[in-house]
Design a protein around this motif. Structure first.
Motif, PDB file in Angstrom:
ATOM      1  N   MET A   1      56.941  11.535  54.286  1.00  0.00           N
ATOM      2  CA  MET A   1      57.729  10.478  54.808  1.00  0.00           C
ATOM      3  C   MET A   1      57.763  10.450  56.225  1.00  0.00           C
ATOM      4  N   ASP A   2      57.518   9.281  56.822  1.00  0.00           N
ATOM      5  CA  ASP A   2      57.518   8.964  58.278  1.00  0.00           C
ATOM      6  C   ASP A   2      59.033   9.184  59.105  1.00  0.00           C
ATOM      7  N   ALA A   3      59.022   9.428  60.301  1.00  0.00           N
ATOM      8  CA  ALA A   3      60.168   9.729  60.820  1.00  0.00           C
ATOM      9  C   ALA A   3      61.149   8.730  60.657  1.00  0.00           C
ATOM     10  N   MET A   4      60.891   7.479  60.987  1.00  0.00           N
ATOM     11  CA  MET A   4      61.592   6.252  60.797  1.00  0.00           C
ATOM     12  C   MET A   4      62.289   6.125  59.386  1.00  0.00           C
ATOM     13  N   GLY A   5      61.738   6.641  58.467  1.00  0.00           N
ATOM     14  CA  GLY A   5      62.244   6.466  57.018  1.00  0.00           C
ATOM     15  C   GLY A   5      63.406   7.633  56.958  1.00  0.00           C
ATOM     16  N   GLN A   6      62.995   8.868  57.563  1.00  0.00           N
ATOM     17  CA  GLN A   6      64.022   9.940  57.604  1.00  0.00           C
ATOM     18  C   GLN A   6      65.142   9.727  58.448  1.00  0.00           C
ATOM     19  N   LEU A   7      65.116   8.869  59.264  1.00  0.00           N
ATOM     20  CA  LEU A   7      66.234   8.602  60.297  1.00  0.00           C
ATOM     21  C   LEU A   7      67.036   7.681  59.319  1.00  0.00           C
ATOM     22  N   ARG A   8      66.473   6.429  58.796  1.00  0.00           N
ATOM     23  CA  ARG A   8      67.339   5.419  58.081  1.00  0.00           C
ATOM     24  C   ARG A   8      67.882   6.387  56.947  1.00  0.00           C
ATOM     25  N   GLN A   9      67.377   7.281  56.324  1.00  0.00           N
ATOM     26  CA  GLN A   9      68.140   7.975  55.343  1.00  0.00           C
ATOM     27  C   GLN A   9      69.324   8.991  55.790  1.00  0.00           C
ATOM     28  N   LEU A  10      69.067   9.331  56.985  1.00  0.00           N
ATOM     29  CA  LEU A  10      70.249  10.166  57.595  1.00  0.00           C
ATOM     30  C   LEU A  10      71.422   9.282  58.214  1.00  0.00           C
ATOM     31  N   ARG A  11      70.967   8.165  58.447  1.00  0.00           N
ATOM     32  CA  ARG A  11      71.764   7.067  58.928  1.00  0.00           C
ATOM     33  C   ARG A  11      72.768   6.519  57.580  1.00  0.00           C
ATOM     34  N   ALA A  12      72.029   6.634  56.621  1.00  0.00           N
ATOM     35  CA  ALA A  12      72.898   6.018  55.404  1.00  0.00           C
ATOM     36  C   ALA A  12      73.527   7.241  54.893  1.00  0.00           C
ATOM     37  N   VAL A  13      73.057   8.404  54.821  1.00  0.00           N
ATOM     38  CA  VAL A  13      73.927   9.673  54.772  1.00  0.00           C
ATOM     39  C   VAL A  13      75.380   9.566  55.326  1.00  0.00           C
ATOM     40  N   TYR A  14      75.231   9.429  56.806  1.00  0.00           N
ATOM     41  CA  TYR A  14      76.249   9.619  57.731  1.00  0.00           C
ATOM     42  C   TYR A  14      77.176   8.281  57.526  1.00  0.00           C
ATOM     43  N   ALA A  15      76.868   7.372  57.274  1.00  0.00           N
ATOM     44  CA  ALA A  15      77.652   6.043  56.822  1.00  0.00           C
ATOM     45  C   ALA A  15      78.339   6.434  55.664  1.00  0.00           C
ATOM     46  N   GLY A  16      77.680   6.884  54.569  1.00  0.00           N
ATOM     47  CA  GLY A  16      78.438   7.344  53.570  1.00  0.00           C
ATOM     48  C   GLY A  16      79.543   8.472  53.695  1.00  0.00           C
ATOM     49  N   GLY A  17      79.204   9.318  54.662  1.00  0.00           N
ATOM     50  CA  GLY A  17      80.306  10.340  54.901  1.00  0.00           C
ATOM     51  C   GLY A  17      81.220   9.720  55.764  1.00  0.00           C
ATOM     52  N   VAL A  18      81.036   8.749  56.462  1.00  0.00           N
ATOM     53  CA  VAL A  18      82.273   7.948  57.038  1.00  0.00           C
ATOM     54  C   VAL A  18      83.194   7.201  56.268  1.00  0.00           C
ATOM     55  N   VAL A  19      82.545   6.462  55.440  1.00  0.00           N
ATOM     56  CA  VAL A  19      83.324   6.031  54.146  1.00  0.00           C
ATOM     57  C   VAL A  19      84.257   6.858  53.277  1.00  0.00           C
ATOM     58  N   THR A  20      83.466   8.043  53.155  1.00  0.00           N
ATOM     59  CA  THR A  20      84.128   8.871  52.171  1.00  0.00           C
ATOM     60  C   THR A  20      85.372   9.549  53.025  1.00  0.00           C
ATOM     61  N   TRP A  21      84.896  10.103  54.184  1.00  0.00           N
ATOM     62  CA  TRP A  21      86.408  10.588  54.714  1.00  0.00           C
ATOM     63  C   TRP A  21      87.351   9.388  55.204  1.00  0.00           C
ATOM     64  N   VAL A  22      87.016   8.557  55.352  1.00  0.00           N
ATOM     65  CA  VAL A  22      88.195   7.397  55.450  1.00  0.00           C
ATOM     66  C   VAL A  22      88.965   7.089  54.323  1.00  0.00           C
ATOM     67  N   PHE A  23      88.202   7.123  53.291  1.00  0.00           N
ATOM     68  CA  PHE A  23      88.835   6.865  51.913  1.00  0.00           C
ATOM     69  C   PHE A  23      89.778   8.068  51.813  1.00  0.00           C
ATOM     70  N   CYS A  24      89.413   9.453  52.106  1.00  0.00           N
ATOM     71  CA  CYS A  24      90.009  10.452  51.687  1.00  0.00           C
ATOM     72  C   CYS A  24      91.315  10.578  52.522  1.00  0.00           C
ATOM     73  N   LEU A  25      91.234  10.246  53.881  1.00  0.00           N
ATOM     74  CA  LEU A  25      92.307  10.226  54.760  1.00  0.00           C
ATOM     75  C   LEU A  25      93.295   9.019  54.412  1.00  0.00           C
ATOM     76  N   LEU A  26      92.954   8.068  53.914  1.00  0.00           N
ATOM     77  CA  LEU A  26      93.839   6.896  53.543  1.00  0.00           C
ATOM     78  C   LEU A  26      94.598   7.493  52.407  1.00  0.00           C
ATOM     79  N   LEU A  27      93.912   8.063  51.457  1.00  0.00           N
ATOM     80  CA  LEU A  27      94.577   8.703  50.030  1.00  0.00           C
ATOM     81  C   LEU A  27      95.470   9.652  50.532  1.00  0.00           C
ATOM     82  N   THR A  28      95.033  10.343  51.400  1.00  0.00           N
ATOM     83  CA  THR A  28      96.168  11.529  51.781  1.00  0.00           C
ATOM     84  C   THR A  28      97.301  10.794  52.364  1.00  0.00           C
ATOM     85  N   VAL A  29      97.368  10.001  53.252  1.00  0.00           N
ATOM     86  CA  VAL A  29      98.186   9.365  53.929  1.00  0.00           C
ATOM     87  C   VAL A  29      99.276   8.609  52.975  1.00  0.00           C
ATOM     88  N   VAL A  30      98.518   7.475  52.131  1.00  0.00           N
ATOM     89  CA  VAL A  30      99.164   6.940  51.090  1.00  0.00           C
ATOM     90  C   VAL A  30     100.060   7.527  50.268  1.00  0.00           C
TER      91      VAL A  30
END
Length: 83
Positions: free
Chosen positions: A1-30
């Motif tokens: 796999m090329d480097a650009m594809g790996q970077l895109r996958q990493l960005r997708a993982v990080y974006a998923g992590g951001v969404v997950t932690w925001v959801f967990c934080l909001l759930l904890t606060v609510v």
């Protein structure tokens, strides 16, 4: 796999992590049953994933992933040279 594809996958993982932690934080606060330590840990994880998301996006930007004319074979540049 090329480097650009790996970077895109990493960005997708990080974006998923951001969404997950925001959801967990909001759930904890609510629900209101989270401790201060849990909130601080969630905020720390959110901050880390946001930094990694911004870093991976910047790396893709610098690598030229945002320039569709280059990926299309340079047709835009060829049209400019003919005129």
């Amino acid at each position: 796999m090329d480097a650009m594809g790996q970077l895109r996958q990493l960005r997708a993982v990080y974006a998923g992590g951001v969404v997950t932690w925001v959801f967990c934080l909001l759930l904890t606060v609510v629900q209101g049953d989270g401790s201060a330590r849990q909130t601080v840990v969630l905020l720390g994880l959110l901050a880390a994933f946001l930094v990694l998301l911004l870093w991976s996006t910047w790396c893709l930007w610098e690598a030229g992933a945002r320039r569709p004319a280059d990926r299309a074979g340079g047709t835009a540049n060829a049209q400019v040279e003919r005129t």
